[in-house]
Design a protein around this motif. Structure first.
Motif, short mmCIF file in Angstrom:
data_model
loop_
_atom_site.label_atom_id
_atom_site.label_comp_id
_atom_site.label_asym_id
_atom_site.label_seq_id
_atom_site.Cartn_x
_atom_site.Cartn_y
_atom_site.Cartn_z
N LYS A 191 0.32 -1.30 -0.35
CA LYS A 191 0.18 -0.07 0.29
C LYS A 191 0.68 1.32 -0.40
O LYS A 191 0.38 2.43 -0.39
N ALA A 192 1.69 1.27 0.97
CA ALA A 192 3.06 2.25 0.70
C ALA A 192 3.13 2.26 -0.54
O ALA A 192 3.42 3.50 -0.94
N LEU A 193 3.71 1.23 -1.04
CA LEU A 193 3.97 1.85 -2.89
C LEU A 193 3.44 2.00 -3.66
O LEU A 193 3.94 3.01 -4.30
N ASP A 194 2.19 1.90 -3.42
CA ASP A 194 1.04 1.84 -4.35
C ASP A 194 0.75 3.68 -3.98
O ASP A 194 0.50 4.23 -5.00
N GLY A 195 1.02 4.53 -2.81
CA GLY A 195 0.37 5.03 -2.83
C GLY A 195 1.88 6.17 -2.51
O GLY A 195 1.56 7.24 -2.34
N ALA A 196 2.95 5.99 -2.81
CA ALA A 196 4.46 6.87 -2.70
C ALA A 196 4.14 8.17 -3.41
O ALA A 196 3.51 8.10 -4.56
N TYR A 197 4.08 8.95 -3.22
CA TYR A 197 4.52 10.30 -3.36
C TYR A 197 5.90 10.93 -3.24
O TYR A 197 5.90 10.87 -2.54
N PRO A 198 5.53 12.52 -3.94
CA PRO A 198 6.47 13.46 -3.10
C PRO A 198 6.64 13.57 -2.01
O PRO A 198 5.58 14.25 -2.11
N LYS A 199 7.82 13.92 -0.78
CA LYS A 199 7.92 14.81 0.20
C LYS A 199 9.31 15.27 0.02
O LYS A 199 10.12 14.92 0.46
N PRO A 200 9.36 16.49 -0.69
CA PRO A 200 10.49 17.21 -0.78
C PRO A 200 11.51 18.06 0.50
O PRO A 200 12.72 17.83 0.46
N LEU A 201 10.33 18.42 1.71
CA LEU A 201 10.52 18.13 2.90
C LEU A 201 11.76 17.48 3.06
O LEU A 201 12.58 17.69 4.35
N VAL A 202 11.28 16.38 3.35
CA VAL A 202 11.74 14.89 3.93
C VAL A 202 13.02 13.50 3.07
O VAL A 202 12.60 13.48 1.40
N GLN A 203 14.28 13.31 3.23
CA GLN A 203 14.64 13.04 2.43
C GLN A 203 15.23 11.55 2.63
O GLN A 203 15.19 10.73 1.55
N HIS A 204 14.39 11.18 4.53
CA HIS A 204 15.18 9.60 4.59
C HIS A 204 14.60 9.55 6.02
O HIS A 204 13.74 10.19 5.70
N LEU A 205 14.29 8.38 6.66
CA LEU A 205 14.04 8.21 7.36
C LEU A 205 15.11 8.52 8.69
O LEU A 205 15.69 8.40 8.36
N PRO A 206 14.17 8.29 9.76
CA PRO A 206 15.32 8.83 10.40
C PRO A 206 16.21 8.21 11.30
O PRO A 206 16.08 6.33 11.07
N ASN A 207 17.67 8.50 11.31
CA ASN A 207 18.70 8.05 11.69
C ASN A 207 19.11 7.34 13.37
O ASN A 207 17.68 7.88 13.83
N CYS A 208 19.53 6.56 13.11
CA CYS A 208 19.24 5.09 14.23
C CYS A 208 20.64 6.61 15.53
O CYS A 208 21.05 7.17 14.73
N THR A 209 20.38 6.29 16.66
CA THR A 209 21.32 7.10 17.22
C THR A 209 21.96 5.41 18.52
O THR A 209 21.33 4.50 18.63
N SER A 210 22.56 6.40 18.88
CA SER A 210 23.94 5.36 19.96
C SER A 210 23.23 5.33 21.40
O SER A 210 23.18 4.46 22.05
N ASP A 211 22.19 6.75 21.47
CA ASP A 211 21.81 6.58 22.68
C ASP A 211 20.98 5.41 23.58
O ASP A 211 20.10 4.91 22.38
N LYS A 212 21.07 5.29 24.69
CA LYS A 212 19.95 4.27 24.80
C LYS A 212 18.67 4.14 25.85
O LYS A 212 18.82 5.82 26.18
#
Lengths: 472, 516
Positions: free
Chosen positions: B94-115
């Motif tokens: 469904k996500a692929l079917d409805g995928a659209y341009p989102k120019p303000l965001v380029q990637h998903l959240p990065n991980c962190t070493s914080d616990k």
């Protein structure tokens, strides 16, 4: 959702609801899920009944009113109601909707250089509700009702040069049909894009308008149908809900100024000008159209105010019986128990509530105003707890002097005590319009209900509150 | 019972592998959640038939939400209301079917070493509790109410009433992403919000209780509070006249003002689009210097605490306002990406140019984005939606707090308003105009002393938020937790005294006329 009334000590209810995903639905697990839901609901119902009986004894004289949950009778029914659509929401491509929303958004921004931001949200879907209920060991309710719903929502921001406060406004165009709603089968009889651009144009112009300064008490106020649809929703519709009357909603949604208790209420009494008639129904081609409520009770029309006298409530089977047991005659279920989704607990919700039309034209009502205001459109309401006082902002307001429409203002609101305002009604317009409400909230967890309110223009006496006065 | 955190994390892990194997997928996140919300509604009246507890109900929701970016940079979101590998794949499709341009965001959240700072904070007894326990909570509220009325000598003929809800929430989440996010969380929280009336005396009181563990949550106490406040409210009077009055706002009243106005001042997503009552004040005086404000979702023992947010990142403290100066913002990862200038295109350039004007500075602060949540408006952590900016445990504290009695002395003559209702920005959030009504737990103050209760539902506030919060007289020293309808975050606040609040005396006809 499974709702059980059980008896262990006393008769009491319990409910259990959950979402069923496509995987469970297609793998034949629905029956098991429903049986489990029934078991969970029964556990709650029986625990409820047992504890109720215990408390009735333990509370002594303070528990003498604790009793079984009882329901007013309703007709047995078996029915199938089909959805009404020409463009099936299920066969729409998301890509197509996305492109349509993006194009609308772009067009809205280009309407006027004062436009700063436009948000467009389009949704379309199909609902089908299966309601089966047993009574005395027999199936009494067997209803299969489907409906389509499509909506386009806009939220716009405009800021004129030299102004510090932006103007923002949101509204939605929708209907109980498929995608044809966006092409013109809606209350405004126009395509979504044209309506959205019209909103942008209005708000852009409004952003240049001055903000009303000061406060004007006891002035004549002509309010248009859109404003009055929100007004009647808040001041007449909500306090007519039977569960508020019963005090059930004291905690969150409030009580009703129409009814304090069995000895102090306005049933049969004058609460408004004899010109005012307010009714609820469920058959208009707008949000809130349905045939059977969540109890399988057929939706029937009911008057709340007739010739200015308060006469009736929105009822479920339980509230109708409860009020009858309180000694209030002629209380019957009228199909007002609804939930946003099948997994939610149904509550008493407005269906299509509104003011019946009168005989005056806008021109006639304007001519009655020496010095007053004309309020157009609806924005944000704030109500006192039992709805006995209100403050509601319109989209815009115009000063009226000697019957002439003058300066346009923004950032204004109308405030008044509900009954004195209703008693002051001078004229009611002959221009009834339907207006969808898409964000009526009630219940814990919160449920957002779609419904319709209808109203004509109306002339009454109220207090106009300007924005800048508050910042002084 | 909800699914275990282990099961949800395992599903997210397996699901992510499947999604990453689909064509076009560049990166993905799988969020699985399982929630149960038990609500018990109280209905007790001594003059009409009632049931004490009306309709105890449970709402269960579980499923998966998938966010992804495609190889050609499109963004998509899809969900399924089932837990299982097939459901994850279907959500991804469904996500692929409805995928659209989102120019303000380029990637998903990065991980962190914080616990996560807080783990294993849920209460197993609540996780394992069934329908019977939740029914019990509702009756215990009523027990507290009856206890007070009996002790004070009230009878059924006083027409006593109780209404409200007790809510128990059990939430479990598991999250994995191709950017290395690995997380899971289990939380339990409870709250009760009640109103009680002595109808013959036209008095009303509200009471509430919150907790993350059974031993910190007392429904009886909420009931006692509501009934005690109703008793204290007997003999309510109206304000002498409409106009400006000094007011001490109690914790629930402050909470209402915070949720509907103050939060917009430091909600990065709202500020970014100009949806705030106070703008152009980053690093400058936004409100009175008498207040500090911060949010901390990691504190153990509080009802709104979470170990990780709904983007898989550990919760933490964020300082928002220091001595009235706006110093920080609550944000999710998407908003943080845009504010932080992770990348540049025409859309982000335009956004950041407008943002500088909204902030009143050329230096846009760097956001950590630890407040992305998928709350269900009182119904768990929902897989059906994408994260948005939410507060958790919000704290207001005085920079120079004073005792409660000194607060009353600070206002001299005025009002104490305990409970507000229907608090809205009636002219739009930008304008900041406040309207609301005082419905309970309120008093008239003369010479720094409470002289009488305020008659419920007779006062409407008509003022302006920036004006109010820049005219603080004093802040109290006793912090209490309060909540409002439909909002998961909780506000921990002292009482706050404000100068010259514009009030209207309303609904006189309700006192003058008794119908029937």
């Amino acid at each position: 959702m499974s709702k059980v009334t059980g008896r262990d000590g006393m008769a009491a209810q319990g409910q259990y609801g959950g979402r069923i995903g496509a995987e469970e639905f297609h793998s034949g697990k629905v029956r098991d899920i429903l049986i489990e839901a029934g078991r969970e609901a029964s556990e709650r119902a029986l625990a409820n009944g047992k504890r109720r009986a215990e408390r009735a004894k333990a509370y002594g004289p303070l528990g003498q009113t604790i009793c079984d949950t009882k329901f007013a009778p309703t007709e047995k029914v078996t029915a199938v109601v089909n959805a009404d659509y020409t463009q099936d929401p299920r066969s729409t491509s998301l890509d197509e909707l996305c492109k349509r929303a993006t194009a609308a958004c772009t067009s809205m921004l280009k309407v006027d250089e004062r436009m700063r931001r436009a948000l467009v949200q389009i949704q379309s879907g199909m609902n089908r509700e299966l309601i089966v209920a047993s009574e005395n060991g027999e199936i009494a309710i067997d209803v299969d009702e489907a409906y389509a719903k499509t909506q386009g929502l806009v939220h716009v921001f405009a800021l004129a040069p030299g102004q510090k406060v932006a103007e923002d406004y949101y509204d939605a165009l929708g209907g109980m049909h498929g995608l044809e709603v966006l092409d013109g089968r809606n209350l405004y009889c126009q395509p979504f894009e044209r309506w959205a651009m019209g909103i942008s144009d209005q708000i852009a112009k409004l952003s240049s308008a001055p903000m009303l300064e000061g406060r004007f008490d006891n002035v004549k106020v002509l309010t248009d149908g859109a404003f009055n649809s929100l007004w009647t929703h808040e001041v007449n519709g909500h306090p007519s809900e039977g569960d508020r009357v019963k005090g059930m909603e004291m905690g969150y949604a409030g009580r009703s100024w129409f009814f304090r208790n069995a000895l102090e209420h306005w049933i049969g009494k004058q609460v408004a000008s004899p010109l005012l008639n307010v009714t609820s129904r469920n058959d208009l081609d707008a949000y809130g159209k349905f045939m059977f409520d969540a109890e399988g009770t057929r939706g029937t029309p009911v008057y709340h105010i007739k010739d200015g006298k308060f006469v009736g409530f929105l009822h479920s089977r339980w509230t109708a019986q409860a009020m009858t047991d309180m000694g209030i005659a002629n209380q019957v279920p009228n199909g007002s128990m609804r939930a946003t989704n099948a997994l939610n607990v149904p509550y008493i919700r407005m269906k299509q509530t509104g003011i019946e039309g009168g005989t005056s034209s806008i021109a006639q009502m304007l001519a009655m105003i020496d010095d007053g205001f004309y309020l157009v459109g609806r924005k944000i309401p704030s109500m006192s707890e039992s709805r006995e006082n209100f403050q509601i902002s319109p989209m815009m307001a115009f000063r009226i002097q000697n019957g002439r429409v003058g300066q346009m203002y923004r950032r204004v609101s109308l405030m008044a005590d509900s009954m004195p305002y209703m008693m002051s009604i001078i004229a009611i317009g002959n221009d009834v319009g339907l207006h969808n409400i898409f964000n009526c909230g009630k219940a814990q967890p919160q449920q957002v209900m779609y419904l319709c309110n209808f109203a004509p223009s109306m002339l009454a006496i109220g207090n106009m509150i300007g924005g800048l006065a508050k910042a002084a | 019972m909800i699914k275990t955190q282990g099961d949800l994390e395992e599903l997210a892990e397996i699901g992510l592998k499947e999604v990453m194997g689909l064509p076009r997928v560049r990166e993905a996140e799988v969020f699985a959640s399982s929630n149960e919300v038990d609500t018990t509604k109280d209905d007790l009246e001594t003059d009409v038939p009632c049931g004490v507890v009306h309709q105890p109900s449970c709402m269960k929701t579980e499923g998966v939400g998938v966010r992804l970016f495609t190889n050609d940079g499109l963004y998509g979101f899809g969900f399924e209301s089932s837990l299982g590998k097939t459901a994850v794949v279907n959500a991804a499709k469904k996500a692929l079917d409805g995928a659209y341009p989102k120019p303000l965001v380029q990637h998903l959240p990065n991980c962190t070493s914080d616990k996560p700072k807080t783990t294993n904070y849920h209460d197993l007894r609540i996780l394992e509790a069934g329908g019977t326990e939740s029914v019990d909570f509702g009756y215990r509220c009523a027990d507290g109410v009856i206890e007070v009325y009996r002790r004070e000598g009230f009878t059924a003929e006083d027409n006593l009433a109780l209404s409200g809800d007790v809510t128990t929430v059990r939430e479990g989440i598991g999250i994995r992403s191709s950017r290395g996010i690995v997380g899971g969380d289990t939380s339990t929280l409870m709250w009760a919000y009640l109103t009680s009336m002595i109808q013959k005396r036209n008095s009303k009181g509200t009471g509430w209780a919150t907790g993350g563990r059974i031993d910190t949550f007392s429904p009886e106490e909420a009931g006692r509070m509501a009934a005690s406040n109703a008793v204290r409210s007997i003999g309510g009077q109206r304000i002498p006249k409409s106009g400006k009055h000094n007011v001490v706002f109690g914790p629930q009243a402050v909470t209402d003002l915070v949720h509907h106005f103050l939060q917009a001042v430091f909600n990065a997503a709202a500020v970014g689009v100009g949806h705030t009552p106070i703008s152009g004040v980053y690093g400058k005086q936004a409100i009175s210097s008498l207040l500090n404000v911060y949010d901390d979702g990691s504190l153990p023992g509080l009802a709104a605490t979470k170990g990780i947010n709904c983007e898989g990142l550990p919760t933490e403290r964020t300082d928002l306002i220091k001595e009235g100066v706006l110093v920080g913002f609550l944000s999710d990862q998407e908003t943080a990406q845009t504010w932080n200038g992770d990348f540049e295109n025409d859309a982000t350039k335009m956004y950041r140019e407008k943002l500088r004007k909204m902030l009143g500075t050329t230096d846009i602060p760097i956001l950590r984005g630890r407040n992305g949540f998928r709350f269900g408006r009182g119904g768990g952590r929902q897989y059906m939606g994408e994260p948005s900016v939410e507060a958790t445990n919000l704290f207001l504290e005085g920079t120079n707090p004073i005792p409660e009695q000194a607060l009353l002395e600070a206002i001299g003559d005025g009002l104490y308003i305990g409970t507000l209702w229907y608090t809205y920005p009636v002219h739009g959030i930008n304008a900041g105009d406040v309207t609301s009504t005082a419905i309970a737990n309120s008093y008239i103050v003369k010479g720094g002393k409470i002289v009488s209760p305020l008659l419920p539902n007779t006062v409407r506030i008509e003022d302006n938020f920036p004006r109010m919060f820049n005219n603080l007289l004093a802040v109290g020293d006793k912090v209490r937790t309060a909540l409002v309808w439909g909002i998961e975050s909780m506000v921990n606040t002292p009482e706050i005294a404000i100068r010259d609040v514009n009030l209207s005396d309303i609904a006189q006809y309700m006192s003058a006329s008794k119908a029937a």
